[in-house]
Design an enzyme around this catalytic site. Structure first.
Site, PDB file in Angstrom:
ATOM      1  N   HIS B 119       0.851  -1.181   0.000  1.00  0.00           N
ATOM      2  CA  HIS B 119       0.000   0.000   0.000  1.00  0.00           C
ATOM      3  C   HIS B 119       0.894   1.241   0.000  1.00  0.00           C
ATOM      4  O   HIS B 119       1.965   1.225   0.616  1.00  0.00           O
ATOM      5  CB  HIS B 119      -0.834  -0.053   1.272  1.00  0.00           C
ATOM      6  CG  HIS B 119      -1.900   0.988   1.357  1.00  0.00           C
ATOM      7  ND1 HIS B 119      -1.639   2.274   1.741  1.00  0.00           N
ATOM      8  CD2 HIS B 119      -3.224   0.919   1.105  1.00  0.00           C
ATOM      9  CE1 HIS B 119      -2.764   2.962   1.736  1.00  0.00           C
ATOM     10  NE2 HIS B 119      -3.741   2.171   1.352  1.00  0.00           N
ATOM     11  N   GLN B 200      -4.681  -4.300   7.533  1.00  0.00           N
ATOM     12  CA  GLN B 200      -5.708  -5.257   7.098  1.00  0.00           C
ATOM     13  C   GLN B 200      -5.702  -6.527   7.942  1.00  0.00           C
ATOM     14  O   GLN B 200      -6.528  -7.418   7.723  1.00  0.00           O
ATOM     15  CB  GLN B 200      -5.500  -5.641   5.619  1.00  0.00           C
ATOM     16  CG  GLN B 200      -5.617  -4.483   4.651  1.00  0.00           C
ATOM     17  CD  GLN B 200      -7.023  -3.915   4.566  1.00  0.00           C
ATOM     18  OE1 GLN B 200      -8.004  -4.541   4.979  1.00  0.00           O
ATOM     19  NE2 GLN B 200      -7.137  -2.713   4.037  1.00  0.00           N
ATOM     20  N   LYS B 223     -10.666   0.662  10.455  1.00  0.00           N
ATOM     21  CA  LYS B 223     -10.875  -0.577   9.701  1.00  0.00           C
ATOM     22  C   LYS B 223     -11.243  -1.729  10.625  1.00  0.00           C
ATOM     23  O   LYS B 223     -11.468  -2.855  10.184  1.00  0.00           O
ATOM     24  CB  LYS B 223      -9.600  -0.944   8.922  1.00  0.00           C
ATOM     25  CG  LYS B 223      -9.237   0.055   7.825  1.00  0.00           C
ATOM     26  CD  LYS B 223      -8.048  -0.469   7.040  1.00  0.00           C
ATOM     27  CE  LYS B 223      -7.304   0.629   6.299  1.00  0.00           C
ATOM     28  NZ  LYS B 223      -7.951   1.039   5.067  1.00  0.00           N
ATOM     29  N   CYS B 361      -4.383   1.583  -4.089  1.00  0.00           N
ATOM     30  CA  CYS B 361      -3.209   2.241  -3.508  1.00  0.00           C
ATOM     31  C   CYS B 361      -1.932   1.426  -3.624  1.00  0.00           C
ATOM     32  O   CYS B 361      -0.890   1.829  -3.133  1.00  0.00           O
ATOM     33  CB  CYS B 361      -3.402   2.629  -2.045  1.00  0.00           C
ATOM     34  SG  CYS B 361      -4.676   3.854  -1.798  1.00  0.00           S
TER      35      CYS B 361
END
Ligand SMILES: Cc1ncc(COP(=O)(O)O)c(C=O)c1O
Lengths: 142, 408
Positions: B119, B200, B223, B361
């Site tokens: 990313h 993530q 997130k 990204c």
């Protein structure tokens, strides 16, 4: 107003077989690159112009249907036009995608985008190549 | 028992949009009622700055704010709460590590080992660290499915120049879980530090930084069901001690003098100049409590179940190409054959399905998987197999004409 079938045909035709999509490696052309952070559209436009009018416009890069078709159609529309005429056409196009009154006759096939204003998230796709064309005209005028 | 219907009921976004199929939790997740209530409660009942007031409300808020470090530390298995730095998100955590590495841990000729799957937030700061220190960036070779390979990774150490390894725990495009424990072990054997981008991973996996032995872990609250504007940098205490703040100002210093001398607060407060995202910290605490009430093992298992189910269904379709068969953390990346991803996504949007398209990204990834643009569907605990079924039915019948028609 164009009917839906015709609009679809115009868009897919310019997407699948763009007239003006090619890489130009000729020094007599100027180029502008326009890409967006939030989507993948990534277009370079090449323009050749005389003192006061556009002789040729080409583009290449990666774009969705709307981006590719709108850029290709605009290349057709402004080729051979004076800078003034070309800017007027582009302004009509902006009016259309802003949902303002616009001159249908000036836009010819670009009328296929007359409901684009309803989709805020796609307006960018339909203007990314047009902005690059406009920028090139401004560069030439200076 | 994992009861998805009960879970769905905890999320106002789902109650308020019962027909929406939200498949972009990788960008940001929905927040449960308890998190939202906590943020509102702060503004309605506890609105005060921290550590500044001589009054009860500030004292109470400060205490919860400080105690949350322990909540976070326990959640990720950190040895002590002082290893938890509040930041503004994964991006600010990663920059804190990389800027310090550029100044303190790296020298000319050293190598920063990373991958092309990263990313932007985990690669641009390292470009800058390389620029500041004279170190260079090296990419681990991946196969065309962007699968990480430990042997290839270990080979990158052969000239003994790697000083920092910067990798994700879970790739935000491919959804693969990296073998972080082995990655760290090999790096440490070669004297390199390891910074892991957990943006993530922490929302989906049970993460234990002590077991993994990572040096740094960065992640964002938004997130993982918490509020935006707050993130965490975990660092080993002795490393954090060696590092400088990125920002200077109120709250991070103990004393300062006319001659420019500054006596900083201790770690981790020295990193936290300025009024922080107070409600974010309070909300994050609730998000962690919520996730723990379900159990991170359950969360992880459900993520795997959804990923497997979705990929299996997609693979039965002729008009789809799936790029990440081995994905486990609720991320599925694919394209419809002959249809530009954005055109498809815009059609899905018309039908109330939110997915993300683009390069997510990770702008170097196309060097590995050779596609520029993909559709990413990313899920969390509130997504269901019924939603996947509905989406797969839509995908099956998607044509370029329908996509174009959706803008006419
Ligand atoms: C893998 C990864 N790293 C870093 C980030 C950056 O997180 P944030 O925008 O919350 O700082 C993201 C967010 O998209 C991500 O997916």
């Amino acid at each position: 107003m164009m009917d839906k079938e015709l609009k679809r045909e115009i868009m897919l035709d310019h997407y699948n077989h763009p007239n003006n999509k090619q890489t130009v490696e000729d020094d007599s052309y100027r180029s502008v690159h326009n890409a967006s952070e939030s989507c993948i559209d990534d277009i370079t436009v090449y323009m050749k112009a005389s003192e006061d009018h556009i002789e040729d416009v080409k583009f290449d890069g990666v774009g969705c249907t709307i981006c590719t078709a709108s850029t290709d159609i605009m290349c057709d529309l402004v080729t051979g036009k004076s800078f003034e005429e070309a800017k007027a056409i582009i302004q009509e196009y902006y009016n259309m995608v802003d949902d303002k009154p616009f001159d249908e006759d000036a836009l010819e096939e670009a009328n296929a985008f007359d409901t684009l204003y309803q989709q805020a998230n796609r307006i960018k796709c339909g203007t990314i190549g047009i902005h690059a064309i406009e920028e090139l005209i401004n560069e030439f005028e200076q | 028992m994992f009861d998805v219907n009960k879970i769905r009921n905890d999320f106002p976004m789902i109650r308020n949009h019962p027909d929406l199929i939200y498949l972009d939790s990788g960008a940001t997740s929905f927040k449960p009622q308890c998190v939202i209530d906590e943020v509102v409660k702060y503004y309605e009942w506890e609105n005060a700055n921290i550590h500044r007031g001589d009054y009860d409300i500030s004292f109470r808020v400060s205490k919860i704010y400080d105690d949350t470090r322990k909540t976070v530390a326990d959640f990720i298995g950190a040895e002590r709460p002082e290893c938890i730095v509040y930041t503004y998100g994964a991006t600010s955590s990663l920059n804190t590590v990389a800027i310090n590495a550029g100044k303190k841990f790296l020298q000319k000729g050293d190598v920063i080992l990373t991958s092309q799957v990263e990313h932007a937030s985990d690669i641009l700061p390292w470009f800058k660290a390389a620029e500041a220190s004279g170190a260079e960036i090296r990419y681990i070779p991946f196969d065309e499915h962007a699968v990480f390979n430990l042997d290839e990774y270990e080979k990158c150490f052969s000239d003994n120049r790697v000083k920092i390894v910067a990798l994700p725990y879970v790739s935000n495009v491919m959804g693969y879980i990296y073998p972080v424990k082995e990655i760290v072990k090999i790096a440490h054997e070669h004297g390199a530090l390891v910074s892991i981008d957990g943006a993530q991973a922490v929302p989906h996996l049970k993460v234990d930084v002590s077991d993994l032995d990572v040096d740094f872990l960065s992640f964002s609250s938004h997130k993982m069901l918490g509020p935006a504007g707050i993130g965490i940098l975990y660092g080993k205490f002795d490393l954090l001690e060696q590092m400088d703040p990125i920002f200077y100002g109120g709250g991070s210093n103990a004393r300062f003098y006319e001659n420019g001398e500054i006596i900083l607060q201790k770690t981790p407060e020295k990193f936290e100049a300025g009024t922080p995202c107070i409600e974010g910290v309070l909300g994050l605490r609730k998000a962690i409590e919520y996730l723990e009430s379900i159990g991170m093992d359950e969360v992880m298992e459900y993520g795997i179940e959804l990923s497997d189910y979705f990929i299996e269904k997609l693979e039965q379709l002729d008009n789809v190409e799936v790029y990440n068969r081995g994905s486990k953390a609720g991320i599925v990346t694919f394209n419809l054959k002959g249809i530009f991803a954005q055109d498809a996504a815009s059609y899905f949007n018309r039908l109330g399905i939110s997915v993300r398209t683009g390069n997510h990204c990770a702008k170097l990834l196309h060097h590995v998987i050779h596609v520029n643009e993909t559709i990413r569907a990313s899920m969390h605990i509130y997504n269901t197999k019924e939603e996947i079924d509905r989406f797969v039915d839509v995908i099956r019948d998607t044509t370029i004409e329908k996509c174009v028609d959706s803008v006419l």
